[in-house]
Design an enzyme around this catalytic site. Structure first.
Site, PDB file in Angstrom:
ATOM      1  N   CYS A 122      47.398  -8.263  49.129  1.00 13.96           N
ATOM      2  CA  CYS A 122      46.424  -9.409  48.642  1.00 13.96           C
ATOM      3  C   CYS A 122      47.546 -10.386  47.724  1.00 13.96           C
ATOM      4  O   CYS A 122      48.514 -10.287  47.363  1.00 13.96           O
ATOM      5  CB  CYS A 122      45.597  -8.628  47.657  1.00 13.96           C
ATOM      6  N   CYS A 203      42.402 -11.579  50.385  1.00 15.38           N
ATOM      7  CA  CYS A 203      42.074 -10.618  49.198  1.00 15.38           C
ATOM      8  C   CYS A 203      42.835 -11.108  47.981  1.00 15.38           C
ATOM      9  O   CYS A 203      43.859 -11.880  47.984  1.00 15.38           O
ATOM     10  CB  CYS A 203      41.972  -9.282  49.372  1.00 15.38           C
TER      11      CYS A 203
END
Length: 314
Positions: A122, A203
């Site tokens: 992420c 993300c």
């Protein structure tokens, strides 16, 4: 994939003029089209955010290029990954050859994509529109970021053109249709699926780099506006950090407070995303100035930075 109409927005070849060498002599009409395209790009560069249309067909030596890039990627770029490069090529070839040049859907690439799964950490996802050169300079300097072109599929097929032909079990190396001809163009279908997969993986905090020197810096018909934005998951993405940068010489058309960027912000709000927006991020401005240190705006920036340094040292 540079952003005009939807097919022209693909790019990962989207901001670059692609003129392929023909394996046979092109027609006078094709040659004239290529010359006109070059003249337009030189005289009116704003019209050339998308790639020039493929005039001469599939990129020569495409098999060797793709397989070679695959071995380079798995050996040097991401040495921890294990992929069957030969089989990836076979599945790609199977998806394209003996198909009409306007009859290759995303589903045709299903097996190929299944062979190259990737998971990225992420906070590293970097999206872009109409900022091809700058975004890759940015990603190269700040290694924390990854663009679609840094994934395996992006690395393999960036800047390549291809199409098949129903009557022959090989690629068409003479003429491929323009992307705008059909929505099931083999190049468009691959990049559409790749872009969707990349956005679905996103993300944490993600970054979007847009060009404030063009009208419609955010275009709902672009690859980012029509595919990637719709594929982002607000349950996985914490913040969408928009960075708007203008060319040093201008014009200054759009910003976080005007133009199409406001439309993007409204879409993010309606879908429940948190966002930030920054105009003329200092790191991006410095990267632009590296290309032209003598530009007046760059000299002004350097003088301001020297003055600030003097103030802090006294």
């Amino acid at each position: 994939m540079t952003r005009c109409s939807l097919p022209l927005s693909l790019g990962r070849i989207k901001d670059r003029l692609l003129i392929k060498r023909p394996t046979t002599m092109p027609s006078v009409k094709s040659a004239c089209s290529a010359i006109i395209g070059i003249v337009i790009c030189i005289s009116v560069p704003q019209l050339c955010f998308g790639p020039a249309q493929a005039v001469f067909g599939t990129t020569p030596n495409i098999k060797h290029i793709v397989i070679g890039r695959c071995f380079t990627y798995t050996t040097l770029v991401q040495p921890g990954l294990r992929y069957d490069c030969e089989e990836i090529w076979r599945q790609f070839e199977k998806a394209v050859v003996q198909q009409s040049s306007c009859n290759v859907t995303e589903e045709h690439y299903f097996e190929m994509f299944n062979m190259m799964p990737e998971i990225w950490p992420c906070d590293r996802f970097l999206f872009w529109s109409k900022t091809r050169v700058l975004v890759h300079s940015y990603a190269a300097v700040f290694r924390h970021f990854w663009t679609l072109e840094d994934t395996l599929v992006g690395y393999l097929f960036n800047d390549l053109v291809w199409c098949g032909q129903e009557e022959d079990s090989d690629f068409d190396f003479n003429v491929c249709p323009a992307w705008s001809t059909c929505r099931t163009h083999p190049v468009y279908s691959l990049w559409k699926r790749a872009s969707q997969n990349f956005a679905e993986m996103a993300c944490g905090n993600i970054t979007v780099l847009l060009n404030g020197s063009v009208v419609n810096a955010f275009n709902k018909k672009s690859m980012f506006g029509s595919i990637e934005l719709d594929s982002l998951n607000p349950q996985r993405v914490n913040y969408v950090n928009i960075k708007v940068v203008t060319n040093p010489e201008g014009p200054h058309i759009e910003s976080c407070s005007q133009g199409s960027i406001l439309e993007l912000i409204q879409i993010l709000l309606s879908r429940g995303f948190q966002w930030t927006c920054t105009d003329s991020d200092l790191a991006l401005v410095i990267l632009q100035c590296v290309q032209d240190l003598n530009h007046p705006s760059c000299q002004m920036l350097a003088n301001n930075m020297l003055q600030q340094k003097d103030l802090t040292s006294t």
